[in-house]
Design an enzyme around this catalytic site. Sequence first.
Site, PDB file in Angstrom:
ATOM      1  CB  SER A 102       1.471  -1.078   7.080  1.00 45.45           C
ATOM      2  OG  SER A 102       1.022   0.020   7.843  1.00 45.45           O
ATOM      3  CE  LYS A 124      -1.974   1.263   5.959  1.00 44.36           C
ATOM      4  NZ  LYS A 124      -1.702   0.118   6.847  1.00 44.36           N
ATOM      5  CB  SER A 179      -0.294   2.153   9.797  1.00 39.34           C
ATOM      6  OG  SER A 179       1.071   2.082  10.129  1.00 39.34           O
ATOM      7  CE  LYS A 186       2.671   3.264   6.701  1.00 39.97           C
ATOM      8  NZ  LYS A 186       2.538   3.056   8.149  1.00 39.97           N
TER       9      LYS A 186
END
Length: 332
Positions: A166, A271, A109, A112
């Site tokens: 997420s 993140k 992720s 993202k």
Amino acid sequence: MKTFAAALLSLSLLATLPSVAAAADTPSKAKSSAKSGSKTTTPTRKVRSVVVRKAAPVVAAVPTFGQVAGLHAVEDPLALKSSVAYVLDQDTNEVLFSKNPQAVLPIASITKLMTALVVVEAGLSLDEKLTVTQDDVDTEKFTRSRLAVGTTLTRGDMLHLALMASENRAAHALGRHYPGGLEAFVAAMNAKAQSLGMTDTHYVEPTGLSSRNQSSAADLAKLVAVTSQVPLLRDLSTSREARVALGKRLVQFRSTNGLLSNPLWDIGLQKTGFINEAGKCLVMQARMAGRQLIMVFLDSSGKASRIADAERMRKWLSTQVEAESAAPAPKL
């Protein structure tokens, strides 16, 4: 003769004892001798039932790409659980720590961050309503989502949930609603990576669920450097929680990064990421000891290992700064 008769009677009584004991095991009550006039009851034995459970099948852990490549065998002074670690001073570009920085691995992720950057740079309205459809349902890893098919949120809310919580369906919906559709969006992601000099990076979708989304720590440091300059992405990625109206319900979403609640950290952008092939991943921009630092941890093994690695790094960096401050000034 009387003595002999008494002996015979005793032997006769002893011979009858087994049958009396057997009778005592039956539910009926046995009478004792007439002299005592009392009744006795032998307690019923409890039979314990034993349930034999079959042992749970042992499921072999899926090795990460880093484990297959032998990256965890590379030692480092901090004994990190991450097979890849990279710390960069954002202002001076000085590399303060490096472990397998050029290894190209799945990034889960962390993808993202690029998804969000492409959306923001496209100048698309954050107030436009986007609807989750069956196309946004994960058919790669079959992960769950609280965004049911038919859920309608603004692009801004989708962006917030993708970065903070997420949310995979939110990220996929953002890509699908890009001008030209999902294919055009992925092309824009790869074009942006190339423009940033991320030569080890390739994307095939906007969520990170595919192990074919890959990059290196050095490349991801470039992505963090750029995204940390966008105030909206800084705010959304470091948000600790948010309540979103899903139909008639207010649903609370929380950040996937527990370090945001730690007062010892001053995080500007972050993140997290995880799929089996990538292990636990984490990228951050954080101010520490007067320095603006970029940290990358990839392919960490263990539930909380990426957080533990970040803490180890923070303590180590603090020690390094103290050592530099204590060193005598060079003579001119």
